[in-house]
Design an enzyme around this catalytic site. Sequence first.
Site, PDB file in Angstrom:
ATOM      1  N   LYS A   1     -58.606  51.561   6.174  1.00  0.00           N
ATOM      2  CA  LYS A   1     -59.339  51.187   4.956  1.00  0.00           C
ATOM      3  C   LYS A   1     -59.746  52.422   4.144  1.00  0.00           C
ATOM      4  CE  LYS A   1     -60.934  46.817   6.938  1.00  0.00           C
ATOM      5  NZ  LYS A   1     -60.333  45.850   6.007  1.00  0.00           N
TER       6      LYS A   1
ATOM      7  N   HIS B   1     -53.496  37.632  10.807  1.00  0.00           N
ATOM      8  CA  HIS B   1     -54.365  38.363   9.884  1.00  0.00           C
ATOM      9  C   HIS B   1     -54.168  39.869   9.939  1.00  0.00           C
ATOM     10  CE1 HIS B   1     -57.053  35.147   8.385  1.00  0.00           C
ATOM     11  NE2 HIS B   1     -56.873  34.592   9.570  1.00  0.00           N
TER      12      HIS B   1
END
Length: 832
Positions: free
Chosen positions: A573, A376
Amino acid sequence: MQSDKPATMCPTSLINELPPLALDEKAISEDFRRYFNRTLGRDKHHCTYHYLYEALAYTIRDRLMERWKNTRDAYEKSHARQTCYLSLEFLMGRALGNAVLNLGITDAVTDALYDFGIKLEELADSEHDAGLGNGGLGRLAACFLDSCATLQLPVMGYGLRYDYGMFRQEIRDGFQVEEPDNWLRDGNPWELERPEFTQTIKFGGHTETHREQDGSVTIYWNSCDDVLAIPYDIPVPGYGNDTVNSLRLWKSTSTDEFNLEEFNAGDYAEAVAAKNDAEHITMVLYPNDASENGKELRLRQQYFLASASLLDVMRRWEEVHDRDFDGFTDKLCFQLNDTHPSIAVAELMRILIDNYDLGWDKAWGIVTKSMAYTNHTLLPEALEKWPVQLFEKLLPRLLEIIYEINARFLAEVSNHWPGDADRIRRMSIIEEGEVPMVRMANLAIIGSFSVNGVAELHSRLLVEDLFHDFYELWPEKFNNKTNGVTQRRWLLMCNPLQSKLMGKYIGDRWVTDLEQLRTLSTHVDNPEFRQGWLQVKQSNKKKLADLVEEECAVRFNTEAMFDIQVKRIHEYKRQILNVLHVIHLYNRVKRGDCDNWTKRCVLIGGKAAPGYAMAKMTIKLINNVAKVINNDQEVGDKLKLVFFPNYRVSAMEIICPGADLSEQISTAGKEASGTGNMKFMMNGAVTIGTLDGANIEIREEVGDENFFLFGLDAAEVKEMRKDYNPTAIIDGDDDLKAVMQLLQSGHFNQFESELFNPIIDSIYNEHDPWLTAADFRSFVDAQERVAEAYRDKERWTRMSILNTANSGKFSTDRTMLDYNADIWKLKPTSPE
């Protein structure tokens, strides 16, 4: 003396056979009253929402229970091949609404409660979020289980029953403060304790080698500190099909409650020390691993999950097959959700060799045909690595097995690439250095028959870069499985108004076949449908505005664009890039540049890891900027900014339907997939994003004209890093220079001198891996296109509809079918 022996004279058929419970309003009403008055013993003096919720939960659980048993019976009778899904995180959220929805009894329950003057929503709000995850990884696991049950796939989840889930985030003076999330403080009516399946887990001790009379060698793991793993089962209902799968969560406890001799001697603390040490394993989700104690506890958690789950599987196998493992890989598959449970590779070897006396080759053949690994992350620092010394202290027998696996594997590598010492060094499970480390991702790849990424770009970058050596050795192992989300929770349940509108025009087959949403595009030019869509969005925005006012004391104007970024706070992010744009908009207002202005309400939410200083400073920056903007009368309702505290599943269920713009702005090549982007798209939000993770596939599905693209792509990011000069970029862009000057002047921290210097320095840093300054201009220009599009209500509504219409690919139903077709090979099995 109480005995736990089975009752030999028990009339089993008479006890087990009960008529099915009715699902109508009358039956639910009667059971609800019975639980409230008789089981819970409550009356008019104790008529709180909590007890009413609990009575309803037991009422619904009874109806799940009979389907749960029937599902287990069907799997056992059919000798179904099963998958065990191992994950350290399961972000399940609230269970009541999901159970009522999947049983198809929403109307019956609503009507039954109406007779008592109670609303279902009020009782649902009494339930604590089961926050057993940090974010996307845990929520994905929960969506996977929902889809597996809906598809009637024999899949069982295995995780940990943390006493305290993801911390409750409070904001004090703009800073994140972590408070314990005691989600079990009022009990959990949805779980079923199964102490009869308790397992004993070993830690510490040492190994001894014995040569037997027949010349064979046996290794014993002795003098261990044993910990008990007690399973708690949670039902996972499928949608409208009577299938209820299981999530088994393990709780740690000591083998003895306390040392009676020490207690009698007056040393009370030491008497319960072993109990406390054991229970610490499942006390808190993901302890802060900045300290050595934190690292040790996290490794304990990972091994505790793997060992307990594998021992449980072996118990079930032995009940049917005794000690014959010839058909094991035909009946069982283990899916490792990220690197956290990868120690299962070595643990299964230990169990097969030490507990069942299998030879190395046969045991390894079983392991490598039954283990599958999902990666992931593209961040090398996020791949699990543990000091060899810590392994030797906690898991000496496992370390011996890992050394043996590594030695045999490196021999294979050496045969394949003779004399390539660098390649051997890179592929070794053991990373040599001042502090030798065990690379868990390498162990997972070597021990698995399948290795998958979770978006097309992510999977490509894995084989081209992060795991390239392994791909060259075993190209057949690697595959892609693009993530998804379950539309039952993330559309049908959280957005009933949009679901009802869509049902009127296209029916409800989309609930189990999300590709049916494509037919919405045939109604995109229907004025009546567009008007209905716009009204639904406005209603959802009002609900979100009410929540923001309640949580943040700031009122959002529902006519403004709702610009949303909610996810874990992390530099990659790029919440910082979002804040820079907000400061740019603020600066425009202050200098009077408001022609063709689009009102905008920006919401940022998420939690920073307790030990992640830069992420926590980002939260402080957002709050400081918000305080300045929201209290500036000149800005007024042209621009609002809030940091939404304690972001969680139940909050997302309100945030997602109310969003106009979905911010997915990570540095290209860093986000594995993302699932928030899919939830927003499904609910009609339009995405602004980079070519990263699943953004690429979202853009492919919806079309470039309905997606706001900006920034460098992964290849350009790689090239830019070679001679990155952020100072030149800032000096060459008047808007960015003005933003940085505001930051550097202390405008947002007038009484907190130099507070944000670490953030400022990171933006100016030539080695900034996130390239924040590089993407600023493109981001601002894309946001201008967003603002222009939003001012055209007809165009924006059309874009919103087409985003929902083209979200069919991003259902976990499709993801699970892909896993099953290529990896698991399970047969859908219906309960009788």
